[in-house]
Write an enzyme that holds these catalytic residues in place. Structure first.
Site, PDB file in Angstrom:
ATOM      1  N   GLU A   1      91.515  96.525  91.907  1.00 22.03           N
ATOM      2  CA  GLU A   1      92.234  96.689  90.637  1.00 22.03           C
ATOM      3  C   GLU A   1      91.747  97.867  89.802  1.00 22.03           C
ATOM      4  OE1 GLU A   1      92.530  92.989  88.471  1.00 22.03           O
ATOM      5  OE2 GLU A   1      93.852  92.131  89.981  1.00 22.03           O
TER       6      GLU A   1
ATOM      7  N   GLU B   1      95.067  88.524  96.100  1.00 21.10           N
ATOM      8  CA  GLU B   1      94.832  87.539  95.032  1.00 21.10           C
ATOM      9  C   GLU B   1      96.160  86.977  94.561  1.00 21.10           C
ATOM     10  OE1 GLU B   1      92.445  88.571  91.573  1.00 21.10           O
ATOM     11  OE2 GLU B   1      91.060  89.710  92.819  1.00 21.10           O
TER      12      GLU B   1
HETATM   13  C1  NOJ Z   1      91.896  89.840  89.006  1.00 22.66           C
HETATM   14  C2  NOJ Z   1      90.462  90.113  89.293  1.00 22.66           C
HETATM   15  O1  NOJ Z   1      90.312  90.807  90.479  1.00 22.66           O
HETATM   16  C3  NOJ Z   1      89.603  88.878  89.272  1.00 22.66           C
HETATM   17  O2  NOJ Z   1      88.279  89.298  89.267  1.00 22.66           O
HETATM   18  C4  NOJ Z   1      89.992  88.023  88.109  1.00 22.66           C
HETATM   19  O3  NOJ Z   1      89.123  86.965  87.879  1.00 22.66           O
HETATM   20  C5  NOJ Z   1      91.404  87.533  88.329  1.00 22.66           C
HETATM   21  N1  NOJ Z   1      92.277  88.665  88.368  1.00 22.66           N
HETATM   22  C6  NOJ Z   1      91.941  86.575  87.297  1.00 22.66           C
HETATM   23  O4  NOJ Z   1      92.063  87.182  86.063  1.00 22.66           O
END
Ligand code: NOJ
Length: 469
Positions: A163, A374
């Site tokens: 990200e 994710e």
């Molecule tokens: C994206 C991130 O990569 C992760 O670290 C985070 O906890 C989750 N989203 C949820 O917000």
């Protein structure tokens, strides 16, 4: 339809969010070890000093993953365990920990899927200018090489960065992540380019090592849709997709930046400095990059801003994904809509947005290989007679797996799904209150692990390869 046997069912975590042991066995300090301790930065001052103690309990955790039937575990390496100062001397204890974790996964046939950078930057590098200093880029490539050499015999899936948009935008625009800088678009776009140049070098290097695995990156995937069918809303959506998707996907998959964004940045003076050599390596890496990882939680709904731009004010609360913000250039704002479903943190729940977004990607990038790296629901799970009844999470994941199924049926090339997260963990800004896991951690009772309802449900999904979804 069943998911094919080369489709990986997994779940994910990240070093800072689970490991703890922040100063053990020679690990160096990271930007988050420092930032999370600045008063007011995180929910109730929570930090990852202990997190969920995965560093000491990884065997128990991996055994639970095996019991869940997990085919792959996505986790990240803490750079500062391997190089306490980011570059310089290697810490053998760091290599040893990840060797043990990898071997533990392999013992059960769980495929390790490794993220090299999930936001915890060695503090020495942050202090020296972080992603704005070329030293960090060189150090990253050297760290990546060390990981490829140490783990590449057993690890066949590497994600360079997690990200980029989040750690750069929250780091240099919102000030909500380290280095805590606000409203500096020049630095923001420079950091993004530097990260992509580091990614590209790591990809070229990995492929030259003939380790016969695959390498890619994980991006936020938040496709933008106009709030209605008007021309203005279409404009807003195009603009939003250009800045949040094309800017982040084009360099990786096409090897070039989108002209729409770059031309505007030239005019505004926010264009990053880039050399011809850097751009050539980015181009070369795009032809070698194996996959794109998508972190999908929600789409964004956007409307064009007309007239006076409201003062942009970002706080810890509204910088965490909830709608309501204008874009940095005041062109559009994100909107919460009455006819949509939202989580307790105001993140929209939209499996349809997922399908439509995947089709948008197919149109722009063709048959590229995708992993959902994710996807999941942040919630406060009810405990009823000592059972953790996370029914909304089951529903959320079920709907999104159905969406993946449909997208595959329509020709989108998705090869795996990693739920976020394997276990309840530290949310960067929301502490332990926002839960995502299949496994509950009792912080008041020696971090005892408990299986949630979703644990059993996900096991049956994997067992049946999603046939009954
Ligand atoms: C994206 C991130 O990569 C992760 O670290 C985070 O906890 C989750 N989203 C949820 O917000």
């Amino acid at each position: 339809m069943k998911f094919s046997h080369d489709f990986l069912f997994g779940a994910a975590s990240a070093s800072y969010q689970v490991e703890g042991a922040w100063d053990e066995d020679g690990k160096g300090m990271t930007n988050w070890d420092e930032f999370s301790k600045i008063p007011g930065k995180t929910f109730e001052g929570t930090n990852g000093d202990v997190a969920v103690d995965h560093y000491h309990r990884y065997k128990e955790d991996v055994a639970l993953m095996a019991e869940m039937g997990l085919e792959s575990y996505r986790f990240s390496i803490s750079w500062a365990r391997i190089f306490p100062n980011g570059d310089g001397e290697i810490n053998p204890k760091g290599i040893e920990f990840y060797n043990n974790l990898i071997d533990e996964c392999l013992k059960y046939g769980i495929v390790p899927f490794i993220t090299l950078y999930h936001w915890d930057l060695p503090l020495t590098l942050e202090k020296a200018g972080g992603w704005l200093n070329p030293r960090t880029l060189d150090a990253f490539v050297n760290y990546a090489k060390t990981c490829f050499e140490a783990f590449g015999d057993r690890v066949k899936h590497f994600i360079t960065f997690n990200e980029t948009i989040v750690f750069c935008a929250l780091g240099y625009m919102a000030g909500a992540h380290p280095p805590g800088i606000t409203n500096d678009p020049k630095k923001y776009f420079q950091a993004v380019h530097n990260v992509f140049y580091a990614h590209a070098q790591a990809v070229v290097l990995y492929k030259s090592m003939n380790l016969f695995g695959e390498i890619g990156i994980s991006n936020v995937f938040a496709p933008a849709f106009g709030v209605d069918n008007s021309e203005d809303s279409h404009k807003a959506a195009y603009h939003a997709n250009a800045y949040a998707t094309h800017l982040y996907f084009d360099p990786i998959l096409k090897g070039e930046y989108p002209a729409y964004v770059m031309d505007a940045l030239q005019k505004s003076g926010f264009h990053p400095e880039q050399t011809a050599d850097e751009l050539a390596i980015i181009k070369q890496a795009a032809s070698l990059n194996d996959f794109m990882g998508l972190n999908y939680y929600q789409p964004s709904r956007v409307e064009l801003i007309k007239g006076e731009l409201a003062q942009r004010e970002i706080t810890r609360e509204n910088s965490t994904g909830a709608p309501g913000n204008p874009s940095f250039d005041g062109v559009f704002r994100t909107v919460k809509m009455d006819d949509k479903r939202y989580t307790k943190w105001d993140w929209e729940i939209s499996p349809q947005g997922f399908i439509d977004g995947l089709k948008m990607l197919r149109e722009r990038y063709g048959h590229v290989k995708l992993y959902i790296t994710e996807n999941g629901l942040g919630d406060e799970d009810p405990i009823v007679e000592s059972e953790i009844c996370d029914v909304p999470r089951i529903k959320y994941i079920e709907e999104h797996l159905q969406a993946v199924k449909q997208a595959i049926a329509e020709g989108v090339n998705v090869k795996g799904y990693f739920a976020w997260s394997v276990i309840d963990l530290l949310s960067w800004l929301n502490g332990y209150k926002k839960q995502y896991g299949f496994i509950y951690v009792d912080h008041k009772n020696n971090y005892e692990r408990k299986k949630k309802m979703s644990f059993h449900w996900y096991r049956s999904v994997i067992e049946s390869r999603g046939e009954h979804l």
